[in-house]
Design a protein around this motif. Sequence first.
Motif, PDB file in Angstrom:
ATOM      1  N   TRP A  25      12.033  -8.767  -4.832  1.00 11.99           N
ATOM      2  CA  TRP A  25      12.458  -9.657  -5.945  1.00 11.99           C
ATOM      3  C   TRP A  25      12.693  -9.118  -7.273  1.00 11.99           C
ATOM      4  O   TRP A  25      13.465  -9.245  -8.038  1.00 11.99           O
ATOM      5  CB  TRP A  25      11.654 -10.815  -5.992  1.00 11.99           C
ATOM      6  N   GLU A  26      11.471  -8.432  -7.505  1.00  8.05           N
ATOM      7  CA  GLU A  26      11.490  -7.637  -8.942  1.00  8.05           C
ATOM      8  C   GLU A  26      12.935  -6.648  -9.238  1.00  8.05           C
ATOM      9  O   GLU A  26      13.295  -6.731 -10.405  1.00  8.05           O
ATOM     10  CB  GLU A  26      10.394  -6.772  -9.127  1.00  8.05           C
ATOM     11  N   LEU A  27      13.302  -6.173  -7.826  1.00  7.47           N
ATOM     12  CA  LEU A  27      14.388  -5.204  -8.053  1.00  7.47           C
ATOM     13  C   LEU A  27      15.637  -5.771  -8.220  1.00  7.47           C
ATOM     14  O   LEU A  27      16.783  -5.305  -8.015  1.00  7.47           O
ATOM     15  CB  LEU A  27      14.227  -3.985  -7.225  1.00  7.47           C
ATOM     16  N   GLY A  28      15.798  -7.221  -7.962  1.00  2.92           N
ATOM     17  CA  GLY A  28      16.979  -7.883  -7.815  1.00  2.92           C
ATOM     18  C   GLY A  28      17.670  -7.958  -6.478  1.00  2.92           C
ATOM     19  O   GLY A  28      18.945  -7.931  -6.199  1.00  2.92           O
ATOM     20  N   MET A  29      16.755  -7.417  -5.482  1.00  2.00           N
ATOM     21  CA  MET A  29      17.238  -7.086  -3.996  1.00  2.00           C
ATOM     22  C   MET A  29      16.904  -8.476  -3.339  1.00  2.00           C
ATOM     23  O   MET A  29      16.016  -8.984  -3.445  1.00  2.00           O
ATOM     24  CB  MET A  29      16.635  -5.970  -3.431  1.00  2.00           C
ATOM     25  N   LYS A  30      17.787  -8.560  -2.059  1.00  2.00           N
ATOM     26  CA  LYS A  30      17.394  -9.928  -1.234  1.00  2.00           C
ATOM     27  C   LYS A  30      16.118  -9.279  -0.389  1.00  2.00           C
ATOM     28  O   LYS A  30      15.772  -8.295  -0.126  1.00  2.00           O
ATOM     29  CB  LYS A  30      18.472  -9.875  -0.205  1.00  2.00           C
ATOM     30  N   VAL A  31      15.122 -10.508  -0.417  1.00  6.74           N
ATOM     31  CA  VAL A  31      14.031 -10.183   0.272  1.00  6.74           C
ATOM     32  C   VAL A  31      14.323 -10.173   1.704  1.00  6.74           C
ATOM     33  O   VAL A  31      15.010 -11.121   2.155  1.00  6.74           O
ATOM     34  CB  VAL A  31      12.923 -11.425  -0.015  1.00  6.74           C
ATOM     35  N   PRO A  32      13.721  -9.313   2.496  1.00  5.89           N
ATOM     36  CA  PRO A  32      14.090  -9.012   3.889  1.00  5.89           C
ATOM     37  C   PRO A  32      13.517 -10.158   4.647  1.00  5.89           C
ATOM     38  O   PRO A  32      12.426 -10.601   4.572  1.00  5.89           O
ATOM     39  CB  PRO A  32      13.409  -7.817   4.159  1.00  5.89           C
ATOM     40  N   LYS A  33      14.376 -10.833   5.676  1.00  9.20           N
ATOM     41  CA  LYS A  33      13.952 -11.630   6.426  1.00  9.20           C
ATOM     42  C   LYS A  33      13.075 -11.212   7.578  1.00  9.20           C
ATOM     43  O   LYS A  33      12.273 -12.190   7.975  1.00  9.20           O
ATOM     44  CB  LYS A  33      15.328 -12.356   7.024  1.00  9.20           C
ATOM     45  N   GLU A  34      13.601 -10.010   7.821  1.00 11.22           N
ATOM     46  CA  GLU A  34      12.509  -9.369   9.033  1.00 11.22           C
ATOM     47  C   GLU A  34      11.598  -8.729   8.508  1.00 11.22           C
ATOM     48  O   GLU A  34      11.586  -7.735   7.752  1.00 11.22           O
ATOM     49  CB  GLU A  34      13.511  -8.699   9.804  1.00 11.22           C
ATOM     50  N   TRP A  35      10.389  -8.990   9.148  1.00 10.91           N
ATOM     51  CA  TRP A  35       9.132  -8.120   8.753  1.00 10.91           C
ATOM     52  C   TRP A  35       9.186  -6.926   9.470  1.00 10.91           C
ATOM     53  O   TRP A  35       9.288  -6.888  10.655  1.00 10.91           O
ATOM     54  CB  TRP A  35       7.912  -9.169   9.008  1.00 10.91           C
ATOM     55  N   LYS A  36       8.913  -5.729   8.848  1.00 12.43           N
ATOM     56  CA  LYS A  36       8.923  -4.487   9.608  1.00 12.43           C
ATOM     57  C   LYS A  36       7.468  -4.092  10.168  1.00 12.43           C
ATOM     58  O   LYS A  36       7.271  -3.287  10.933  1.00 12.43           O
ATOM     59  CB  LYS A  36       9.055  -3.332   8.686  1.00 12.43           C
ATOM     60  N   GLY A  37       6.546  -5.108   9.984  1.00 13.00           N
ATOM     61  CA  GLY A  37       5.322  -5.089  10.755  1.00 13.00           C
ATOM     62  C   GLY A  37       3.917  -4.856   9.889  1.00 13.00           C
ATOM     63  O   GLY A  37       4.394  -4.275   8.753  1.00 13.00           O
ATOM     64  N   LYS A  38       2.901  -5.348  10.263  1.00  5.97           N
ATOM     65  CA  LYS A  38       1.680  -5.024   9.339  1.00  5.97           C
ATOM     66  C   LYS A  38       1.393  -3.654   9.365  1.00  5.97           C
ATOM     67  O   LYS A  38       1.478  -2.584  10.227  1.00  5.97           O
ATOM     68  CB  LYS A  38       0.582  -5.992  10.241  1.00  5.97           C
ATOM     69  N   MET A  39       0.761  -3.265   8.157  1.00  5.35           N
ATOM     70  CA  MET A  39       0.507  -2.215   7.821  1.00  5.35           C
ATOM     71  C   MET A  39      -1.186  -1.856   8.078  1.00  5.35           C
ATOM     72  O   MET A  39      -1.721  -2.820   7.954  1.00  5.35           O
ATOM     73  CB  MET A  39       0.634  -1.623   6.184  1.00  5.35           C
ATOM     74  N   ASP A  40      -1.390  -0.725   8.433  1.00  6.39           N
ATOM     75  CA  ASP A  40      -2.798  -0.567   8.740  1.00  6.39           C
ATOM     76  C   ASP A  40      -3.310   0.031   7.340  1.00  6.39           C
ATOM     77  O   ASP A  40      -3.470   1.318   7.166  1.00  6.39           O
ATOM     78  CB  ASP A  40      -3.159   0.495   9.975  1.00  6.39           C
ATOM     79  N   ILE A  41      -4.357  -0.738   6.876  1.00  6.63           N
ATOM     80  CA  ILE A  41      -4.693  -0.389   5.154  1.00  6.63           C
ATOM     81  C   ILE A  41      -6.393  -0.584   5.557  1.00  6.63           C
ATOM     82  O   ILE A  41      -6.741  -1.559   5.455  1.00  6.63           O
ATOM     83  CB  ILE A  41      -4.189  -1.107   4.436  1.00  6.63           C
ATOM     84  N   GLN A  42      -6.908   0.519   5.796  1.00  5.45           N
ATOM     85  CA  GLN A  42      -8.405   0.315   5.840  1.00  5.45           C
ATOM     86  C   GLN A  42      -8.882   1.382   4.699  1.00  5.45           C
ATOM     87  O   GLN A  42      -9.395   2.494   4.918  1.00  5.45           O
ATOM     88  CB  GLN A  42      -8.975   1.111   7.347  1.00  5.45           C
ATOM     89  N   VAL A  43      -9.226   0.494   3.460  1.00  4.70           N
ATOM     90  CA  VAL A  43      -9.468   1.462   2.249  1.00  4.70           C
ATOM     91  C   VAL A  43     -11.070   0.651   2.030  1.00  4.70           C
ATOM     92  O   VAL A  43     -10.940  -0.420   1.924  1.00  4.70           O
ATOM     93  CB  VAL A  43      -8.524   1.272   1.214  1.00  4.70           C
ATOM     94  N   PRO A  44     -11.898   1.396   1.715  1.00  6.41           N
ATOM     95  CA  PRO A  44     -13.193   0.767   1.118  1.00  6.41           C
ATOM     96  C   PRO A  44     -13.312   0.601  -0.432  1.00  6.41           C
ATOM     97  O   PRO A  44     -12.551   0.908  -1.264  1.00  6.41           O
ATOM     98  CB  PRO A  44     -14.205   1.915   1.408  1.00  6.41           C
ATOM     99  N   TYR A  45     -13.982  -0.682  -0.469  1.00  2.00           N
ATOM    100  CA  TYR A  45     -14.325  -1.110  -1.656  1.00  2.00           C
ATOM    101  C   TYR A  45     -15.533  -0.043  -2.219  1.00  2.00           C
ATOM    102  O   TYR A  45     -16.472   0.239  -1.669  1.00  2.00           O
ATOM    103  CB  TYR A  45     -14.823  -2.555  -1.956  1.00  2.00           C
ATOM    104  N   ARG A  46     -15.528  -0.113  -3.650  1.00  3.40           N
ATOM    105  CA  ARG A  46     -16.526   0.650  -4.334  1.00  3.40           C
ATOM    106  C   ARG A  46     -17.082  -0.116  -5.585  1.00  3.40           C
ATOM    107  O   ARG A  46     -16.208  -0.754  -6.181  1.00  3.40           O
ATOM    108  CB  ARG A  46     -16.191   2.082  -4.751  1.00  3.40           C
ATOM    109  N   GLU A  47     -18.393  -0.076  -5.622  1.00  2.62           N
ATOM    110  CA  GLU A  47     -18.762  -0.772  -6.835  1.00  2.62           C
ATOM    111  C   GLU A  47     -18.206  -0.231  -8.260  1.00  2.62           C
ATOM    112  O   GLU A  47     -18.129   1.078  -8.474  1.00  2.62           O
ATOM    113  CB  GLU A  47     -20.396  -0.793  -6.893  1.00  2.62           C
ATOM    114  N   ALA A  48     -18.077  -0.958  -9.289  1.00  2.00           N
ATOM    115  CA  ALA A  48     -17.594  -0.279 -10.689  1.00  2.00           C
ATOM    116  C   ALA A  48     -18.657   0.586 -11.313  1.00  2.00           C
ATOM    117  O   ALA A  48     -20.023   0.111 -11.112  1.00  2.00           O
ATOM    118  CB  ALA A  48     -17.134  -1.576 -11.203  1.00  2.00           C
ATOM    119  N   LYS A  49     -18.588   1.689 -11.864  1.00  2.44           N
ATOM    120  CA  LYS A  49     -19.400   2.267 -12.672  1.00  2.44           C
ATOM    121  C   LYS A  49     -20.012   1.260 -13.597  1.00  2.44           C
ATOM    122  O   LYS A  49     -19.266   0.534 -14.378  1.00  2.44           O
ATOM    123  CB  LYS A  49     -18.890   3.591 -13.185  1.00  2.44           C
TER     124      LYS A  49
END
Length: 299
Positions: free
Chosen positions: A275-299
């Motif tokens: 949307w930001e780029l003025g492109m059509k939002v894809p109707k087809e989802w390419k699939g869920k990403m595997d994002i396994q990133v930990p949270y860390r306490e702020a300093k």
Amino acid sequence: MDTTFVKGKRQVSFLAFLLVALSVLFQITVNAQSARSKDKQPLVVFVTGDHEYSGEETLPIIAAELEKNYGMKTIVLKAYPDHNSEKNIPGLEALEQADLAVFYLRWRQLPKDQLAHIEAYLKKGKPVMGFRTSTHAFNFPKGDESEKWNAFGEFALNAPPGWGGAAAHTHYGHKSSTDVTVIPEQAKNPILTGVTTTFHAKSWLYRVLPNYPTKGSQWLLMGKSVNPDKEAIDNPVAWTGTNSFGGKVFMTTLGHPEDFRLEPFQRLIINAVHWELGMKVPKEWKGKMDIQVPYREAK
């Protein structure tokens, strides 16, 4: 000699030559169009540096997905030498060529030459996307010549101008979380394509009301605090709009690493980039990403 036969052979040879020439010309045209298409690939530049939410680890995965499945070019910039380095994000000159700048920052104090690249980008009126702590992206001391950057959230993202203060920008406790709901009037907004009407996010709810998002912003998602540490009110957690430079804005106060594991949140981001780029939002989802990133306490 049968001159008719010779003439016929010449005609056949000429036609064969013509077909070969047309085939070569067609291939040259296709290659040229392909090259132009690649040149037109939008460039998304991610600018990361936060002490707490591992944006410099989650956003590269988003960037890789945009390149692999959505035909974009990306550059990911990170605080150096690590996420706690508040005064250096090398490579900001990449913003000169960017079609979209995505920020995940928290309390930076960048030098003037680096801020100049961000300012030049904003002044072009180009689109901007922000995550969570980008409401308080900068934290210069009172009286510092760059103090105006503390209000980055407001002038760039239609969000509160920094943490706390008169805006009462705060949250409802680290032990809380957020129930997210699509605002019914926005159900058909292309940015919400494929986003479930309700989902639960790990992020503790940010308070931005009553004065933010700035007037004219379009709220997309509302958040309700679950197990808050104080009396809580519902607050918008994603909105669009036009910032003070005339640039398109997509901002979300979500962004805990566990939020990035959620398919609705992933789709929201991919949709918003298009949307930001003025492109059509894809109707087809390419699939869920595997994002396994930990949270860390702020300093």
